[in-house]
Design an enzyme around this catalytic site. Structure first.
Site, PDB file in Angstrom:
ATOM      1  N   GLU A  50       0.831  -1.217   0.000  1.00 36.82           N
ATOM      2  CA  GLU A  50       0.000   0.000   0.000  1.00 36.82           C
ATOM      3  C   GLU A  50       0.858   1.256   0.000  1.00 36.82           C
ATOM      4  OE1 GLU A  50      -2.331  -1.533   3.304  1.00 36.82           O
ATOM      5  OE2 GLU A  50      -4.128  -1.329   2.080  1.00 36.82           O
TER       6      GLU A  50
ATOM      7  N   GLU B 252      -3.552  -9.729   3.153  1.00 37.76           N
ATOM      8  CA  GLU B 252      -4.221  -9.490   4.431  1.00 37.76           C
ATOM      9  C   GLU B 252      -5.224 -10.582   4.805  1.00 37.76           C
ATOM     10  OE1 GLU B 252      -3.356  -7.225   2.278  1.00 37.76           O
ATOM     11  OE2 GLU B 252      -2.839  -5.352   3.268  1.00 37.76           O
TER      12      GLU B 252
HETATM   13  N1  T1G Z   1       4.092  -8.186  11.417  1.00 38.64           N
HETATM   14  C1  T1G Z   1       4.901  -8.536  12.445  1.00 38.64           C
HETATM   15  N2  T1G Z   1       5.970  -9.358  12.333  1.00 38.64           N
HETATM   16  C2  T1G Z   1       6.231  -9.854  11.112  1.00 38.64           C
HETATM   17  C3  T1G Z   1       5.445  -9.548   9.979  1.00 38.64           C
HETATM   18  C4  T1G Z   1       4.336  -8.654  10.170  1.00 38.64           C
HETATM   19  N3  T1G Z   1       3.563  -8.284   9.164  1.00 38.64           N
HETATM   20  N4  T1G Z   1       5.965 -10.207   8.919  1.00 38.64           N
HETATM   21  C5  T1G Z   1       7.025 -10.898   9.369  1.00 38.64           C
HETATM   22  N5  T1G Z   1       7.193 -10.687  10.678  1.00 38.64           N
HETATM   23  C6  T1G Z   1       8.242 -11.253  11.524  1.00 38.64           C
HETATM   24  C7  T1G Z   1       8.040 -12.743  11.712  1.00 38.64           C
HETATM   25  O1  T1G Z   1       7.136 -12.987  12.773  1.00 38.64           O
HETATM   26  C8  T1G Z   1       9.443 -13.199  12.030  1.00 38.64           C
HETATM   27  O2  T1G Z   1       9.688 -12.857  13.385  1.00 38.64           O
HETATM   28  C9  T1G Z   1      10.313 -12.271  11.170  1.00 38.64           C
HETATM   29  O3  T1G Z   1       9.499 -11.133  10.863  1.00 38.64           O
HETATM   30  C10 T1G Z   1      10.748 -12.934   9.873  1.00 38.64           C
HETATM   31  O4  T1G Z   1       9.550 -13.395   9.227  1.00 38.64           O
HETATM   32  C11 T1G Z   1      -2.531  -2.154   6.777  1.00 38.64           C
HETATM   33  C12 T1G Z   1      -3.373  -4.469   7.776  1.00 38.64           C
HETATM   34  C13 T1G Z   1       7.484 -11.089   4.801  1.00 38.64           C
HETATM   35  C14 T1G Z   1       7.253 -13.131   3.381  1.00 38.64           C
HETATM   36  O5  T1G Z   1       0.708 -10.817   5.781  1.00 38.64           O
HETATM   37  O6  T1G Z   1       4.525 -13.255   4.836  1.00 38.64           O
HETATM   38  O7  T1G Z   1      -0.306  -4.994   6.286  1.00 38.64           O
HETATM   39  O8  T1G Z   1      10.228 -15.174  14.236  1.00 38.64           O
HETATM   40  O9  T1G Z   1      10.168 -15.826   9.416  1.00 38.64           O
HETATM   41  O10 T1G Z   1      10.201 -16.528   5.834  1.00 38.64           O
HETATM   42  O11 T1G Z   1      -3.457  -3.225   4.895  1.00 38.64           O
HETATM   43  O12 T1G Z   1       7.153 -12.835   7.087  1.00 38.64           O
HETATM   44  O13 T1G Z   1      12.063 -13.618  13.563  1.00 38.64           O
HETATM   45  O14 T1G Z   1      10.690 -13.135  15.619  1.00 38.64           O
HETATM   46  O15 T1G Z   1       8.216 -15.070   7.995  1.00 38.64           O
HETATM   47  O16 T1G Z   1      11.601 -14.514   5.078  1.00 38.64           O
HETATM   48  C15 T1G Z   1       0.211  -8.111   5.840  1.00 38.64           C
HETATM   49  C16 T1G Z   1       3.437 -11.407   6.644  1.00 38.64           C
HETATM   50  C17 T1G Z   1       0.087  -7.630   7.242  1.00 38.64           C
HETATM   51  C18 T1G Z   1       3.023 -10.588   5.416  1.00 38.64           C
HETATM   52  C19 T1G Z   1       9.058 -12.968   5.104  1.00 38.64           C
HETATM   53  N6  T1G Z   1       1.481  -8.726   5.622  1.00 38.64           N
HETATM   54  N7  T1G Z   1       4.816 -11.820   6.575  1.00 38.64           N
HETATM   55  O17 T1G Z   1       9.111 -14.378   5.213  1.00 38.64           O
HETATM   56  O18 T1G Z   1      10.575 -14.531   7.293  1.00 38.64           O
HETATM   57  S1  T1G Z   1      -1.471  -6.862   7.537  1.00 38.64           S
HETATM   58  C20 T1G Z   1       1.630 -10.063   5.628  1.00 38.64           C
HETATM   59  C21 T1G Z   1       5.240 -12.779   5.683  1.00 38.64           C
HETATM   60  C22 T1G Z   1      -1.342  -5.397   6.724  1.00 38.64           C
HETATM   61  C23 T1G Z   1      -2.410  -3.328   5.867  1.00 38.64           C
HETATM   62  C24 T1G Z   1      -2.624  -4.639   6.539  1.00 38.64           C
HETATM   63  C25 T1G Z   1       6.668 -13.202   5.813  1.00 38.64           C
HETATM   64  C26 T1G Z   1       7.588 -12.566   4.758  1.00 38.64           C
HETATM   65  P1  T1G Z   1      10.743 -13.755  14.260  1.00 38.64           P
HETATM   66  P2  T1G Z   1       9.571 -14.816   8.506  1.00 38.64           P
HETATM   67  P3  T1G Z   1      10.440 -15.060   5.805  1.00 38.64           P
END
Ligand code: T1G
Length: 687
Positions: free
Chosen positions: A102, A122
């Site tokens: 976004e 999301e």
């Molecule tokens: N929030 C908090 N922590 C996150 C995070 C997130 N969105 N994404 C990753 N982490 C942390 C994860 O818990 C881990 O922590 C570390 O980062 C490495 O992640 C307003 C409301 C980006 C593809 O759904 O898909 O935006 O274990 O082990 O395999 O409209 O993380 O090291 O303590 O997964 O390389 C939407 C979620 C949110 C993407 C990387 N975003 N993340 O994968 O590493 S809602 C998502 C992923 C939002 C807006 C809306 C994957 C990754 P720790 P990882 P990875």
């Protein structure tokens, strides 16, 4: 500082920097808002925003979702970026997901690196884009593409994003390319919010709704996203943004989002215990047994670059194993996971032989042979003799006692269980079973292999069935009690499919084969509590040759072509067994079927927790979701129990316990949680 700003001539460089993946928390939102003002205070002709490290931005920080939204709100920050008189260019260097995407969509231009991804996932967290994703995406890439991107949450690669119109260019160095964009060209790009919304396309909306019913049954967020996009077509941008935001906030506080966030973080917490030594390096694995499981394990190891020595008993076994692995390689070619050269590389790293000495260079040996203790003991004796003293020895047994297997070896500390789930190269769960004498090095090896194979590792103690199969056995037992009491298999299956399972217990049984459960029950005959209710219906099925799909008849009939049909003979068979048992059957309402099955599993899982077989309720959630099809959007069995309410669960169990104190003895962990008003997820063993 999670937003760094540097001026270089007429260019302002803004870097999102919140390791490891630049999740967007309050500090970053504030930093971005200040960056807009910073840039407007300088004589700049552009701002280039990019991510530090491997990501652009992974989206809003989901850890903040449990609390109230904190200002500045992301939509307002992005509105400031979009309306700034200094145009922003997103240089997408890595994953730009959710709020990360976004941010990019609010920029005037977007340039992606070839390996980057952009997406609005999301819905996988039970919410919808909450900072303009629904409205900006459909203005940029049209309704159909935006619906697919948002309703199913699957990210796009650079080429697809360029073709869809989400980004303007794909460049090896997106930051450098952004700095080279002609200023006039940049100023001619219309801000996204000024683009017209797409025309209504009724067919597109009905198609996506039909697709959602098949691909995301039971999930709420995808449908709400479609509703917001549909409504948005008739609203002006600001009104549509307000509707999107209100919907996002509503979903964020809902059960499904809480459950999906629980799964997201539980999956990432599934790592080797901190006190374990670093995993020894693994280059070669021996796999014993080239049947379905062994071939799947071998293929999984080959696919991540390991060499494999697949051990069989004789020339026929070697031939069969060769066929089984080749079949998986051919399937990989067909699905595009392999090409001819990578398939050749896999073949070159595989040796299939009956000579155990050929495996002497293996760091780890995984036995995946016939599920009988004598067979396993014989194999472990051969491994003991043929392999170096430091090779870790694992068994893939689904139920059997690891300690008994280990006792037959010279050094039980190097023995553990590595319980894969069929198909072993696809299912992500790996139960790492720790025997009484399993050493830290063996455990470290197990977790190291899990990381290499990208499995979800769960540490389990030794008991009959460890975590998953023990819960599943109780589930199947209660299902058969329900048959005896008045239900029929297809009713039970329909109830659990309505709950969210892809398949009910009887269809699953037909798929894996009823002889497996039969063999386990025979193994348990000698130790079963004689006071415990026993229902012989499934035994009779096996005795009559009704083994399931493999015999074209089991709980259902399989007339060919993959379909299944109800078999009225089953009702007669059940009625006859009830007659023999002196049971008067009666219709059982669906909600009672569902409750008894869920209560049976929850009670058994609580005992598994209390006995220390599982180390946490979250681990049990991972096992039930990744190994047994418990609906992810319910958060796993224990999270679901907490959402249901432990006090109510115990009340219901007490009523069942009064009817059958052996089968329904209430787990002390549940009783303790109910008495203390504690969630199962928070329960910890004493001491
Ligand atoms: N929030 C908090 N922590 C996150 C995070 C997130 N969105 N994404 C990753 N982490 C942390 C994860 O818990 C881990 O922590 C570390 O980062 C490495 O992640 C307003 C409301 C980006 C593809 O759904 O898909 O935006 O274990 O082990 O395999 O409209 O993380 O090291 O303590 O997964 O390389 C939407 C979620 C949110 C993407 C990387 N975003 N993340 O994968 O590493 S809602 C998502 C992923 C939002 C807006 C809306 C994957 C990754 P720790 P990882 P990875």
């Amino acid at each position: 500082m999670s937003v760094r700003c540097i001026q270089d001539g007429l260019t302002g460089f803004v870097t999102l920097d919140n390791p490891p993946v630049n999740a967007i928390g309050r500090e970053m939102r504030q930093g971005l808002l200040e960056a807009v003002a910073w840039a407007e205070g300088l004589n700049l002709d552009r701002v280039i925003v990019t991510g530090a490290g491997r990501a652009f931005a992974a989206g809003a920080d989901a850890k903040e979702f449990d609390g109230p939204p904190l200002e500045p709100y992301l939509p307002d920050v992005l509105d400031a970026i979009e309306r700034s008189f200094v145009p922003w260019i997103a240089a997408i260097n890595g994953v730009a997901l959710g709020g990360g995407a976004e941010i990019a969509l609010a920029c005037r231009m977007r340039i992606m690196g070839p390996g980057a991804q952009i997406g609005l996932p999301e819905v996988t967290l039970g919410v919808i884009p909450g900072a303009g994703g629904t409205q900006r995406a459909m203005r940029l890439c049209g309704l159909e593409t935006a619906l697919e991107l948002i309703a199913f949450g699957k990210p796009m690669g650079a080429k697809a994003a360029l073709a869809a119109g989400l980004v303007h260019a794909v460049e090896d160095d997106p930051v450098e390319a952004a700095d080279m964009v002609n200023t006039e060209e940049l100023l001619c790009v219309v801000p996204t919010w000024e683009l017209p919304a797409p025309e209504m396309d009724v067919a597109a909306f009905s198609a996506v709704r039909e697709n959602l019913a098949k691909r995301s049954p039971g999930q709420i967020a995808p449908h709400r996203a479609v509703e917001v996009m549909e409504a948005g077509l008739g609203l002006d941008f600001a009104e549509a943004m307000a509707l999107e935001r209100a919907t996002f906030l509503d979903l964020k506080s809902g059960d499904q989002s809480r459950a999906l966030r629980h799964m997201f973080f539980s999956e990432r917490a599934a790592k080797a215990p901190a006190d374990l030594p670093a995993a020894p390096q693994i280059t070669q694995v021996a796999v014993v047994g080239g049947g379905t499981m062994g071939a799947g394990i071998a293929y999984a190891c080959l696919s991540v670059g390991l060499s494999v020595v697949l051990l069989e008993t004789d020339a026929d076994g070697v031939a069969r194993a060769t066929e089984n692995v080749e079949r998986l390689i051919v399937a990989g070619l067909k699905r595009g996971r392999l090409d001819d050269s990578s398939a050749e590389v896999l073949r070159a790293r595989l040796v299939i032989t009956d000579d155990y000495g050929a495996a002497s260079g293996s760091s780890l040996a995984i036995e995946a042979a016939f599920e009988a203790m004598e067979v396993k003991k014989e194999i472990f004796a051969k491994l003991d003799a043929a392999l170096p003293a430091d090779t870790i020895l694992a068994t893939n047994t689904s139920y059997l006692d690891i300690d008994e297997v280990a006792a037959g070896t010279k050094d039980p500390s190097r023995v553990l269980g590595l319980h894969f789930f069929a198909p072993a190269h696809i299912m992500r769960l790996l139960e790492i079973v720790q025997g009484a004498q399993t050493g830290d090095r063996a455990l470290a090896m197990g977790f190291g292999l899990a990381k290499l194979l990208k499995k979800v590792p769960v540490l389990a103690g030794v008991c009959d069935g460890f975590i998953g199969n023990r819960i599943f056995s109780r589930y199947r037992e209660e299902a058969d009690f329900l048959l005896m009491d008045g239900a029929v298999p297809w009713e039970v299956d329909e109830v659990m499919e309505a709950f969210g399972y892809a398949m009910g217990p009887y269809e699953v049984g037909d798929l894996s084969g009823l002889d497996i459960g039969f063999a386990n029950r025979r193994r348990q005959d000698a130790t079963r509590d004689p006071k415990r209710r026993y229902v012989p219906i499934a035994d009779r099925m096996v005795n009559e040759g009704r083994l399931g799909r493999k015999t074209s008849v089991g709980w259902y009939r399989y007339p060919g072509g993959g379909g299944k049909v109800v078999d009225p003979l089953i009702e007669d068979l059940i009625a006859e067994e009830a007659h023999f048992a002196g049971v008067t059957r009666a219709e059982i309402p669906d909600d009672v079927v569902r409750e008894r099955l869920l209560l049976a599993m929850i009670n058994e899982a609580a005992n598994i927790l209390g006995e220390g077989i599982a180390h946490s309720a979250a681990d049990i959630d991972l096992v039930t979701v990744f190994g047994y099809g418990f609906p992810r959007w319910r958060g796993g069995l224990m999270h679901f129990a907490d959402a249901w309410g432990v006090v109510e669960i115990v009340e219901k169990l007490r009523l069942l316990e009064a009817q059958d104190p052996v089968v329904w003895a209430v787990s002390p962990v549940l009783a303790e949680c109910a008495a203390a008003g504690m969630a199962l997820t928070d329960w910890r063993a004493k001491g």
